[in-house]
Design an enzyme around this catalytic site. Sequence first.
Site, PDB file in Angstrom:
ATOM      1  N   GLN A 109      -8.610   2.103  14.560  1.00  0.00           N
ATOM      2  CA  GLN A 109      -8.967   3.365  13.897  1.00  0.00           C
ATOM      3  C   GLN A 109     -10.049   4.038  14.737  1.00  0.00           C
ATOM      4  O   GLN A 109     -10.573   3.434  15.679  1.00  0.00           O
ATOM      5  CB  GLN A 109      -9.505   3.079  12.480  1.00  0.00           C
ATOM      6  N   ASP A 171      -3.718   9.664   7.995  1.00  0.00           N
ATOM      7  CA  ASP A 171      -2.481   8.894   7.957  1.00  0.00           C
ATOM      8  C   ASP A 171      -1.159   9.653   7.859  1.00  0.00           C
ATOM      9  O   ASP A 171      -0.248   9.409   8.619  1.00  0.00           O
ATOM     10  CB  ASP A 171      -2.546   7.896   6.790  1.00  0.00           C
ATOM     11  N   ARG A 203       0.485  10.104  -2.688  1.00  0.00           N
ATOM     12  CA  ARG A 203       0.610   9.144  -1.584  1.00  0.00           C
ATOM     13  C   ARG A 203       1.821   9.488  -0.709  1.00  0.00           C
ATOM     14  O   ARG A 203       2.681  10.281  -1.091  1.00  0.00           O
ATOM     15  CB  ARG A 203       0.787   7.716  -2.158  1.00  0.00           C
ATOM     16  N   GLU A 403     -11.562   9.351  -3.487  1.00  0.00           N
ATOM     17  CA  GLU A 403     -11.157   9.245  -2.082  1.00  0.00           C
ATOM     18  C   GLU A 403     -10.892  10.637  -1.488  1.00  0.00           C
ATOM     19  O   GLU A 403     -11.267  10.919  -0.358  1.00  0.00           O
ATOM     20  CB  GLU A 403      -9.884   8.381  -2.001  1.00  0.00           C
TER      21      GLU A 403
HETATM   22  C1  DGY Z   1      -3.276   2.881   3.928  1.00  0.00           C
HETATM   23  O1  DGY Z   1      -2.758   1.826   3.578  1.00  0.00           O
HETATM   24  O2  DGY Z   1      -2.972   3.985   3.469  1.00  0.00           O
HETATM   25  C2  DGY Z   1      -4.315   2.819   4.943  1.00  0.00           C
HETATM   26  O3  DGY Z   1      -5.047   3.972   5.082  1.00  0.00           O
HETATM   27  C3  DGY Z   1      -3.706   2.443   6.256  1.00  0.00           C
HETATM   28  O4  DGY Z   1      -4.502   1.507   6.779  1.00  0.00           O
END
Ligand code: DGY
Length: 438
Positions: A109, A171, A203, A403
């Site tokens: 990272q 991500d 997500r 988050e």
């Molecule tokens: C996740 O699992 O979303 C993390 O950010 C990846 O390491």
Amino acid sequence: MPEKSLIEKAKRVLIGNFQKKGFTIPSKNLYPFQWKWDSGFIAIGFAHFDIEKAKKEIYSLLDAQWENGFIPHIVFHTKNDSYFPGAEFHKSSLNSKSPKHIDTSGITQPPVLGFVLEKLYDIADNKKEILKFIKSQINKVYKNHQYFYSKRDINNEGLVYIYHNWESGTDNSPVWDNIWKTMNPPRYKFERKDTTHVDSSQRPTNREYDHYIDIIELAKKFNYDDNKIAKHSPFLVQDPLFNSILIRSNECLIRLYKILGGNEEKIKYLKSKNEKSLININKKLYNSSMGAYLHFDLRNGKKIPLICSSSFSPLFCGAPDLEMAQKLKSTLMEKFGKHDYYLCSSFDPEGKQHDQKKYWRGPVWINLNWILYHGLRRYQFEETAKRVKNDSLELVDTLGFYEYFNPSKKTSKESNKGYGGENFSWTAALTIDFLSRK
Ligand code: DGY
């Protein structure tokens, strides 16, 4: 809420997430291990009230460094089945340079530790003590930078590549969408754990996960050998955020080595690498007509013409000249800074793929805001920096230590909630830093 009680609440979040083994989880259930760049930000937060925990955080992360200088993005200090993909999936033991005493991932990272060590030095009251600690750890961070420049800068441009979207930290950014179109992974059978903790609308999709898993399968096939990965990974990107953090960390390591004394060779090495990085981040990643830094898709040989919060991160490492910096600020304010939007959305609010709710496709992240805040201040853009800081604190104060957050002021107020993990460590840590004088 008065600043003092917000700081107290933030401290409680960090203390609650600190683990007996001397590291801090980002968030219960969703992220139950140690994550690399999270740990860096967490250490900054702890440094303001418990310097010993800040040191432990860095120490426990670096304890999992590979022999070749690589630092993994996850360290599996404990067993926990609330996260996928875990240690059994990543299988770091495939690479002979991985540590024998602990399992880790085989991806990394952003290299935050250089600037984190300097931040600890700035915050600590007892300079002698903190220098002793820095002296005991700094060569490991230096070795990590050597790893990046020797293994991940394949064209010798001073710009290192990432081979997985999880290495970027951002991500599931829309920036990767066209790369996914060059791949056609099988539909893997796996059990997602993240969507049992967090609403799946916030997500990545299962199909996106197929791509993420597929790249790791390829890296495993090569036992995480960097040369083979560089040759074969369908994902090979020079990321402005990752490289800006590396440059900023180079600069901080140089300053720390000067304070420590000696280390001429190391300083010389870092300076020469850094010069090249600074030249080429501007040459290769800056796009003047868009007024932003872009990602470069090394595998497919082209710039990715999309603007996201990472596009402004070179302010943090001082790469842009004043004219470029002015332009970046204008792009930021015109596209991301409208009055009904909090700064700073993770993806261009005017972009087609912008999604206010989904992970890195639109929401506000406090760590990116912190980087932006310091970048803007570096160029004396005090007003804009103040807005970034105030927006961050307003979100945390009204909604909690989430988050990530919806960038629309209206939606945030109506739903009265943030997204992703609750009591999220770096949100708490950087709130403490934002509210502290040092
Ligand atoms: C996740 O699992 O979303 C993390 O950010 C990846 O390491």
